[in-house]
Motif scaffolding. Sequence first.
Motif, PDB file in Angstrom:
ATOM      1  N   ILE A  26       0.729  -1.154   0.111  1.00 16.20           N
ATOM      2  CA  ILE A  26       0.006  -0.033   0.017  1.00 16.20           C
ATOM      3  C   ILE A  26       0.891   1.309   0.014  1.00 16.20           C
ATOM      4  O   ILE A  26       1.695   1.401   0.957  1.00 16.20           O
ATOM      5  CB  ILE A  26      -0.828  -0.248   1.112  1.00 16.20           C
ATOM      6  N   CYS A  27       0.571   2.123  -1.129  1.00 20.36           N
ATOM      7  CA  CYS A  27       1.543   3.320  -1.122  1.00 20.36           C
ATOM      8  C   CYS A  27       1.334   4.195   0.069  1.00 20.36           C
ATOM      9  O   CYS A  27       0.312   4.323   0.618  1.00 20.36           O
ATOM     10  CB  CYS A  27       1.143   3.969  -2.653  1.00 20.36           C
ATOM     11  N   LYS A  28       2.397   4.703   0.628  1.00 18.51           N
ATOM     12  CA  LYS A  28       2.541   5.595   1.915  1.00 18.51           C
ATOM     13  C   LYS A  28       2.201   7.080   1.367  1.00 18.51           C
ATOM     14  O   LYS A  28       2.165   7.833   2.428  1.00 18.51           O
ATOM     15  CB  LYS A  28       3.936   5.341   2.406  1.00 18.51           C
ATOM     16  N   HIS A  29       1.723   7.427   0.286  1.00 18.23           N
ATOM     17  CA  HIS A  29       1.245   8.614   0.024  1.00 18.23           C
ATOM     18  C   HIS A  29      -0.264   8.540   0.464  1.00 18.23           C
ATOM     19  O   HIS A  29      -0.441   9.021   1.287  1.00 18.23           O
ATOM     20  CB  HIS A  29       1.470   8.924  -1.418  1.00 18.23           C
ATOM     21  N   LEU A  30      -1.153   8.008  -0.545  1.00 16.18           N
ATOM     22  CA  LEU A  30      -2.564   7.989  -0.314  1.00 16.18           C
ATOM     23  C   LEU A  30      -3.289   6.678  -0.249  1.00 16.18           C
ATOM     24  O   LEU A  30      -4.553   6.563  -0.369  1.00 16.18           O
ATOM     25  CB  LEU A  30      -3.221   9.090  -1.219  1.00 16.18           C
ATOM     26  N   GLY A  31      -2.546   5.683  -0.516  1.00 10.69           N
ATOM     27  CA  GLY A  31      -3.072   4.305  -0.201  1.00 10.69           C
ATOM     28  C   GLY A  31      -3.441   3.497  -1.351  1.00 10.69           C
ATOM     29  O   GLY A  31      -4.081   2.520  -1.188  1.00 10.69           O
ATOM     30  N   CYS A  32      -2.879   3.724  -2.400  1.00  5.06           N
ATOM     31  CA  CYS A  32      -2.908   3.124  -3.748  1.00  5.06           C
ATOM     32  C   CYS A  32      -2.209   1.791  -3.683  1.00  5.06           C
ATOM     33  O   CYS A  32      -1.225   1.751  -2.590  1.00  5.06           O
ATOM     34  CB  CYS A  32      -2.726   3.825  -4.952  1.00  5.06           C
ATOM     35  N   VAL A  33      -2.426   0.786  -4.361  1.00  2.25           N
ATOM     36  CA  VAL A  33      -1.627  -0.119  -4.445  1.00  2.25           C
ATOM     37  C   VAL A  33      -0.582  -0.127  -5.529  1.00  2.25           C
ATOM     38  O   VAL A  33      -0.806  -0.093  -6.947  1.00  2.25           O
ATOM     39  CB  VAL A  33      -2.715  -1.465  -4.671  1.00  2.25           C
TER      40      VAL A  33
ATOM     41  N   PHE B 265       6.012   0.655  -8.655  1.00  2.00           N
ATOM     42  CA  PHE B 265       5.330   2.042  -9.122  1.00  2.00           C
ATOM     43  C   PHE B 265       3.859   2.142  -8.842  1.00  2.00           C
ATOM     44  O   PHE B 265       3.147   1.349  -8.907  1.00  2.00           O
ATOM     45  CB  PHE B 265       5.732   2.226 -10.576  1.00  2.00           C
ATOM     46  N   CYS B 266       3.765   3.615  -8.143  1.00  5.38           N
ATOM     47  CA  CYS B 266       2.313   3.822  -7.684  1.00  5.38           C
ATOM     48  C   CYS B 266       1.680   4.501  -8.862  1.00  5.38           C
ATOM     49  O   CYS B 266       2.120   5.466  -9.426  1.00  5.38           O
ATOM     50  CB  CYS B 266       2.144   4.661  -6.266  1.00  5.38           C
ATOM     51  N   PRO B 267       0.422   3.817  -9.457  1.00  2.00           N
ATOM     52  CA  PRO B 267       0.012   4.559 -10.681  1.00  2.00           C
ATOM     53  C   PRO B 267      -0.954   5.639 -10.358  1.00  2.00           C
ATOM     54  O   PRO B 267      -1.256   6.403 -11.121  1.00  2.00           O
ATOM     55  CB  PRO B 267      -0.875   3.333 -11.075  1.00  2.00           C
ATOM     56  N   CYS B 268      -1.068   5.862  -9.117  1.00  2.53           N
ATOM     57  CA  CYS B 268      -1.878   7.326  -8.619  1.00  2.53           C
ATOM     58  C   CYS B 268      -1.165   8.405  -8.893  1.00  2.53           C
ATOM     59  O   CYS B 268      -1.806   9.464  -9.638  1.00  2.53           O
ATOM     60  CB  CYS B 268      -2.403   6.922  -7.126  1.00  2.53           C
ATOM     61  N   HIS B 269       0.005   8.550  -8.412  1.00  7.13           N
ATOM     62  CA  HIS B 269       0.676   9.953  -8.402  1.00  7.13           C
ATOM     63  C   HIS B 269       2.295   9.696  -8.479  1.00  7.13           C
ATOM     64  O   HIS B 269       2.852  10.550  -8.450  1.00  7.13           O
ATOM     65  CB  HIS B 269       0.416  10.862  -7.131  1.00  7.13           C
ATOM     66  N   GLY B 270       2.569   8.601  -9.072  1.00  2.00           N
ATOM     67  CA  GLY B 270       3.959   8.436  -9.398  1.00  2.00           C
ATOM     68  C   GLY B 270       4.934   8.069  -8.605  1.00  2.00           C
ATOM     69  O   GLY B 270       6.207   8.036  -8.890  1.00  2.00           O
ATOM     70  N   SER B 271       4.924   7.728  -7.134  1.00  2.00           N
ATOM     71  CA  SER B 271       5.721   7.461  -6.220  1.00  2.00           C
ATOM     72  C   SER B 271       6.541   5.962  -6.843  1.00  2.00           C
ATOM     73  O   SER B 271       5.886   5.235  -7.307  1.00  2.00           O
ATOM     74  CB  SER B 271       5.087   6.947  -4.985  1.00  2.00           C
ATOM     75  N   GLN B 272       7.808   5.974  -6.747  1.00  2.00           N
ATOM     76  CA  GLN B 272       8.744   4.753  -6.931  1.00  2.00           C
ATOM     77  C   GLN B 272       9.380   4.155  -5.847  1.00  2.00           C
ATOM     78  O   GLN B 272       9.868   4.719  -5.101  1.00  2.00           O
ATOM     79  CB  GLN B 272       9.813   5.384  -8.017  1.00  2.00           C
TER      80      GLN B 272
ATOM     81  N   GLY C  32       9.086  10.523  -4.723  1.00  2.53           N
ATOM     82  CA  GLY C  32       7.750  10.827  -4.224  1.00  2.53           C
ATOM     83  C   GLY C  32       6.490  10.888  -5.008  1.00  2.53           C
ATOM     84  O   GLY C  32       6.701  10.611  -6.300  1.00  2.53           O
ATOM     85  N   PRO C  33       5.527  11.501  -4.613  1.00  2.00           N
ATOM     86  CA  PRO C  33       5.388  12.316  -3.403  1.00  2.00           C
ATOM     87  C   PRO C  33       5.124  11.197  -2.155  1.00  2.00           C
ATOM     88  O   PRO C  33       4.866  11.661  -1.173  1.00  2.00           O
ATOM     89  CB  PRO C  33       3.985  12.724  -3.742  1.00  2.00           C
ATOM     90  N   ALA C  34       5.345   9.861  -2.024  1.00  2.00           N
ATOM     91  CA  ALA C  34       4.908   9.129  -0.973  1.00  2.00           C
ATOM     92  C   ALA C  34       6.349   9.582   0.003  1.00  2.00           C
ATOM     93  O   ALA C  34       7.477   9.375  -0.447  1.00  2.00           O
ATOM     94  CB  ALA C  34       5.270   7.529  -1.268  1.00  2.00           C
TER      95      ALA C  34
HETATM   96 FE1  FES Z   1       0.769   6.583  -4.250  1.00  2.00          FE
HETATM   97 FE2  FES Z   1      -0.213   8.885  -4.275  1.00  2.00          FE
HETATM   98  S1  FES Z   1      -1.123   7.186  -3.641  1.00  2.00           S
HETATM   99  S2  FES Z   1       1.847   8.134  -5.061  1.00  2.00           S
END
Ligand code: FES
Length: 183
Positions: free
Chosen positions: A120-127, A144-151, A161-163
């Motif tokens: 679970i991404c530490k930014h806003l919780g996407c997988v 790679f987080c597809p929501c906002h691009g964290s790696q 980031g943004p995570a």
């Molecule tokens: Fe993963 Fe925002 S929830 S980068």
Amino acid sequence: ATTETRRADVTDDPGRRDFLLYGTGAVAVVGTGLALWPFIDSINPTADVLALSSTELDLTPVAVGQRVTVTWRGKPVFVSHRTEEEIQLAVAADDDPKLINPATDASRVQNADWLVVVGICKHLGCVPLGQKSSDSRGRYGGWFCPCHGSQYDTSGRVRHGPAPLNLALPPYTLKADETVVIG
Ligand code: FES
């Protein structure tokens, strides 16, 4: 006169009065119990609920370089059988204090061959999605987080980031190289 007589019959007869009193009380108790049952049942730690608190995974079919995702308490958990290169990268990154993740650091974990992180991404919780390899375009071969691009790299450390944090670690125990118990 007839109504008064009936009322007097009901209230003056102790046996009947007790019957009505106990009867009404019993109905109230049963009704309350039925209304609360779903709540009582939900907090009752039955064997089923306890079984859900841990997840066991057979590692023997997971080859070096392969990753699998299991569900633990409704969350995805990534289990990665790290390659020798991934293990070396995890140690080398210790040079940068920002990249130290004591719990996944290959030189400190119980068994460096295996990485176990909450998916679970530490930014806003996407997988986050798995990446096959690192490259010069800023991919680190981890997730790679597809929501906002964290790696995240192959040790679950956030590299872009943004995570704000590395992937979280679930409590887990490795039994030899054969089984991991998560939870
Ligand atoms: Fe993963 Fe925002 S929830 S980068």
